[in-house]
Design an enzyme around this catalytic site. Structure first.
Site, PDB file in Angstrom:
ATOM      1  N   LEU A  30       0.858  -1.168   0.000  1.00  9.93           N
ATOM      2  CA  LEU A  30       0.000   0.000   0.000  1.00  9.93           C
ATOM      3  C   LEU A  30       0.897   1.222   0.000  1.00  9.93           C
ATOM      4  O   LEU A  30       1.761   1.371   0.876  1.00  9.93           O
ATOM      5  CB  LEU A  30      -0.933   0.030   1.213  1.00  9.93           C
ATOM      6  CG  LEU A  30      -2.044   1.073   1.051  1.00  9.93           C
ATOM      7  CD1 LEU A  30      -3.064   0.595   0.016  1.00  9.93           C
ATOM      8  CD2 LEU A  30      -2.745   1.368   2.362  1.00  9.93           C
ATOM      9  N   LYS A  58       5.689  -3.225  -6.909  1.00 15.17           N
ATOM     10  CA  LYS A  58       6.066  -3.494  -8.294  1.00 15.17           C
ATOM     11  C   LYS A  58       5.331  -4.704  -8.866  1.00 15.17           C
ATOM     12  O   LYS A  58       4.888  -4.693 -10.013  1.00 15.17           O
ATOM     13  CB  LYS A  58       7.576  -3.682  -8.404  1.00 15.17           C
ATOM     14  CG  LYS A  58       8.367  -2.388  -8.295  1.00 15.17           C
ATOM     15  CD  LYS A  58       9.823  -2.603  -8.616  1.00 15.17           C
ATOM     16  CE  LYS A  58      10.569  -1.268  -8.540  1.00 15.17           C
ATOM     17  NZ  LYS A  58      10.083  -0.312  -9.550  1.00 15.17           N
ATOM     18  N   ASN A  61       1.555  -3.852  -9.251  1.00 11.01           N
ATOM     19  CA  ASN A  61       1.406  -2.866 -10.322  1.00 11.01           C
ATOM     20  C   ASN A  61       1.575  -3.504 -11.693  1.00 11.01           C
ATOM     21  O   ASN A  61       0.803  -3.242 -12.631  1.00 11.01           O
ATOM     22  CB  ASN A  61       2.455  -1.755 -10.173  1.00 11.01           C
ATOM     23  CG  ASN A  61       2.121  -0.778  -9.067  1.00 11.01           C
ATOM     24  OD1 ASN A  61       1.011  -0.764  -8.552  1.00 11.01           O
ATOM     25  ND2 ASN A  61       3.089   0.033  -8.694  1.00 11.01           N
ATOM     26  N   GLU A 156      11.373  -7.291  -5.366  1.00 14.78           N
ATOM     27  CA  GLU A 156      10.833  -6.795  -4.099  1.00 14.78           C
ATOM     28  C   GLU A 156      10.346  -7.926  -3.205  1.00 14.78           C
ATOM     29  O   GLU A 156       9.793  -7.667  -2.137  1.00 14.78           O
ATOM     30  CB  GLU A 156       9.699  -5.795  -4.351  1.00 14.78           C
ATOM     31  CG  GLU A 156      10.187  -4.428  -4.775  1.00 14.78           C
ATOM     32  CD  GLU A 156       9.086  -3.388  -4.843  1.00 14.78           C
ATOM     33  OE1 GLU A 156       9.421  -2.191  -4.847  1.00 14.78           O
ATOM     34  OE2 GLU A 156       7.890  -3.754  -4.897  1.00 14.78           O
ATOM     35  N   ASN A 200      16.628   0.003 -15.659  1.00 12.13           N
ATOM     36  CA  ASN A 200      17.004   1.369 -16.011  1.00 12.13           C
ATOM     37  C   ASN A 200      18.526   1.479 -15.918  1.00 12.13           C
ATOM     38  O   ASN A 200      19.215   0.495 -15.633  1.00 12.13           O
ATOM     39  CB  ASN A 200      16.273   2.400 -15.134  1.00 12.13           C
ATOM     40  CG  ASN A 200      16.614   2.280 -13.655  1.00 12.13           C
ATOM     41  OD1 ASN A 200      17.699   1.809 -13.274  1.00 12.13           O
ATOM     42  ND2 ASN A 200      15.692   2.708 -12.800  1.00 12.13           N
ATOM     43  N   LEU A 234      14.902   4.397 -20.437  1.00 10.68           N
ATOM     44  CA  LEU A 234      15.548   5.715 -20.363  1.00 10.68           C
ATOM     45  C   LEU A 234      14.577   6.796 -19.901  1.00 10.68           C
ATOM     46  O   LEU A 234      14.770   7.973 -20.188  1.00 10.68           O
ATOM     47  CB  LEU A 234      16.115   6.084 -21.734  1.00 10.68           C
ATOM     48  CG  LEU A 234      17.077   5.082 -22.364  1.00 10.68           C
ATOM     49  CD1 LEU A 234      17.426   5.499 -23.788  1.00 10.68           C
ATOM     50  CD2 LEU A 234      18.337   4.941 -21.509  1.00 10.68           C
ATOM     51  N   GLY A 238      12.726   7.238 -23.631  1.00 11.93           N
ATOM     52  CA  GLY A 238      12.364   6.015 -24.343  1.00 11.93           C
ATOM     53  C   GLY A 238      13.062   4.792 -23.787  1.00 11.93           C
ATOM     54  O   GLY A 238      13.183   4.633 -22.570  1.00 11.93           O
ATOM     55  N   ALA A 263       4.540   4.917 -11.163  1.00  8.15           N
ATOM     56  CA  ALA A 263       4.315   3.574 -11.701  1.00  8.15           C
ATOM     57  C   ALA A 263       4.551   3.489 -13.205  1.00  8.15           C
ATOM     58  O   ALA A 263       4.192   2.491 -13.834  1.00  8.15           O
ATOM     59  CB  ALA A 263       2.898   3.105 -11.387  1.00  8.15           C
ATOM     60  N   ALA A 264       5.174   4.517 -13.788  1.00  8.92           N
ATOM     61  CA  ALA A 264       5.379   4.509 -15.236  1.00  8.92           C
ATOM     62  C   ALA A 264       6.241   3.334 -15.668  1.00  8.92           C
ATOM     63  O   ALA A 264       5.991   2.690 -16.699  1.00  8.92           O
ATOM     64  CB  ALA A 264       6.002   5.824 -15.686  1.00  8.92           C
ATOM     65  N   GLY A 265       7.277   3.021 -14.887  1.00  8.10           N
ATOM     66  CA  GLY A 265       8.120   1.880 -15.213  1.00  8.10           C
ATOM     67  C   GLY A 265       7.364   0.571 -15.129  1.00  8.10           C
ATOM     68  O   GLY A 265       7.588  -0.347 -15.938  1.00  8.10           O
ATOM     69  N   ASP A 266       6.459   0.450 -14.163  1.00  2.00           N
ATOM     70  CA  ASP A 266       5.645  -0.758 -14.049  1.00  2.00           C
ATOM     71  C   ASP A 266       4.671  -0.875 -15.213  1.00  2.00           C
ATOM     72  O   ASP A 266       4.419  -1.972 -15.724  1.00  2.00           O
ATOM     73  CB  ASP A 266       4.884  -0.760 -12.731  1.00  2.00           C
ATOM     74  CG  ASP A 266       5.813  -0.837 -11.528  1.00  2.00           C
ATOM     75  OD1 ASP A 266       6.906  -1.427 -11.658  1.00  2.00           O
ATOM     76  OD2 ASP A 266       5.451  -0.308 -10.466  1.00  2.00           O
ATOM     77  N   GLY A 307      -0.605   8.751  -8.886  1.00  2.00           N
ATOM     78  CA  GLY A 307      -0.828   7.462  -8.248  1.00  2.00           C
ATOM     79  C   GLY A 307      -0.063   6.342  -8.903  1.00  2.00           C
ATOM     80  O   GLY A 307       0.630   6.528  -9.909  1.00  2.00           O
TER      81      GLY A 307
END
Length: 330
Positions: A30, A58, A61, A156, A200, A234, A238, A263-266, A307
Site C-alpha cells: 500500500l 512493483k 502494479n 521486491e 534502467n 531511459l 524512451g 508507476a510509469a516503469g511498471d 498514483g
C-alpha cells in the site's frame, strides 16, 4: 532460453492480438503518497499536500498493468492480516487479476512511503511486510508458471522465490522477463533462466557490476554477457534494446505532460510482457520496435495521472497514445 533465435509469429496491431497468459511473481504494497514542491534532502523537512493511500508494489502494479493491457494475469504474492490487505486484494480483483495464488500471512502488509515533487520525480522507501514471507513457492504456482506465455518477476520479494519461479519458467519453455528492481548483483542460477532483462541505467550498472556513469553501449555489452536480451529504459527518452543475435535499437517515448512517474516503469514492463507474449518473442527489428513503442506508450500514459496502480492505462488508452505518437509512414 536455448540460445537459438526464435521465429516471430505474425500478429496484428502494435501489441499483437489474441489473449495471452502472464504470471507475475512479486510484491504488493500500500503506497502512502504525499505530493511536495521539492523532494527532501538528507536531514531536511519539507511540507507536502494531503496524504493519499494507493495500492501499489512493483509486482501488483505490473500484474494490473498486464491485465489492463489485455492479458489473463495470475498474481503470486503475499499480503498481511490488516486493513491494507483488503485494499490490495480489491484493487487486483477490480483489474481482473487472478488471486488464487495470493497468500495471506501473519503480520502487516507491505507499505511504500512515496514523495512526489512538482516535476513528477519521486522518492520511495519500502517496508516489505508480508512480501518478505514469500520465500518459496508451491506446486500450484509451478503449474501456473508452466501454463503461462510469460513469467514476469521483480526483486521486491525474496530472491529464492524469484529464482525458483524463473527456473520453472525456463524448464517449461515459458518466457522469463525479469525487471531487476530494486537493483543488485544476481546469482548465475537466476540469470541463466532469464530471457529478457528489463532495467534502467542505475539498475543496469548495479546488475553488471559497473560504475553508475558507464555508457549505454558498455552497459548493454556487459549485460548481454549475462542474459540473451536486454531492455534498458531511459525514462522520458524512451528505451534501448539489445540481444545476442546482433539486434540493437532505440525507441523514443511519447511526449506527454507528466504528473507522476511513480508507476510509469511498471506500466512499461507490464505492457512489454503482454506485447512480447502476443508476438511469441519478437526478434525482427520491426516487431521489437513496435513492442517497445507500445510499452513506452503505456509508461507515458501512466505518467499523465497521479498514483501507482490507479494510473495504469487500459489497452485502449495505450493503443490511442501509440497511434498518436507513432503514426504509420505514408
Amino acid at each position: 532460453m536455448t540460445g537459438e533465435e526464435p521465429k516471430a509469429e505474425p500478429t496484428a496491431g502494435p501489441g499483437g492480438s489474441g489473449e495471452v497468459r502472464v504470471v507475475v511473481v512479486g510484491s504488493a504494497n500500500l503506497d502512502l503518497v504525499v505530493s511536495t514542491p521539492t523532494l527532501p534532502r538528507p536531514g531536511e523537512t519539507v511540507l507536502g499536500d494531503a496524504l493519499r493511500t494507493i495500492p501499489g508494489g512493483k509486482g501488483a502494479n505490473q500484474a494490473v498493468a498486464a491485465a489492463r493491457a489485455g492479458a489473463r494475469c495470475d498474481f503470486v504474492g503475499a499480503v498481511g492480516q490488516d486493513g491494507f490487505a483488503d485494499q490490495l486484494r480489491a484493487n487486483l480483483a477490480e483489474a481482473g487479476v487472478e488471486l488464487r495464488r495470493l497468500r495471506t500471512v501473519p503480520g502487516p502488509s507491505g507499505v511504500a512511503l512515496i514523495a512526489v515533487d512538482a516535476d513528477a520525480e519521486n522518492l520511495i522507501v519500502v517496508a516489505p511486510g508480508a512480501n518478505a514471507e514469500l520465500t518459496s513457492l508451491d506446486a500450484d504456482d509451478r503449474a501456473a508458471v508452466a501454463a503461462a506465455d510469460v513469467l514476469l518477476c521483480q526483486l521486491e520479494v525474496p530472491l529464492p522465490a524469484v529464482t525458483q519461479a524463473a527456473g520453472w519458467g525456463r524448464n517449461a519453455g515459458t518466457t522469463v522477463v525479469l525487471n531487476a528492481a530494486p537493483a543488485r548483483q544476481l546469482p548465475a542460477e537466476l540469470l541463466d533462466a532469464v530471457d529478457v532483462l528489463v532495467v534502467n541505467q542505475v539498475e543496469a550498472a548495479m546488475v553488471a557490476g559497473l560504475a553508475a556513469e558507464t555508457g549505454l553501449d558498455a552497459l548493454l555489452d556487459a549485460l548481454l554477457r549475462l542474459v540473451p536480451r536486454v531492455v534498458l529504459t531511459l525514462g522520458a527518452r524512451g528505451a534501448c534494446y539489445a540481444d545476442r543475435f546482433g539486434l540493437r535499437l532505440t525507441v523514443e517515448a511519447p511526449t506527454v505532460d507528466a504528473v507522476d512517474t511513480t508507476a510509469a516503469g511498471d506500466a512499461f514492463t507490464g505492457a512489454l510482457a503482454v506485447a512480447w507474449a502476443e508476438r511469441r518473442g519478437p526478434v525482427e527489428p520491426a516487431a521489437v520496435t513496435a513492442a517497445l513503442r507500445w510499452a513506452c506508450a503505456a509508461g507515458a500514459a501512466c505518467a499523465q495521472r497521479p498514483g501507482a496502480s490507479t494510473a495504469l492505462p487500459t489497452r485502449d488508452e495505450i493503443d490511442a497514445l501509440y497511434a498518436q505518437s507513432y503514426p504509420e509512414p505514408a
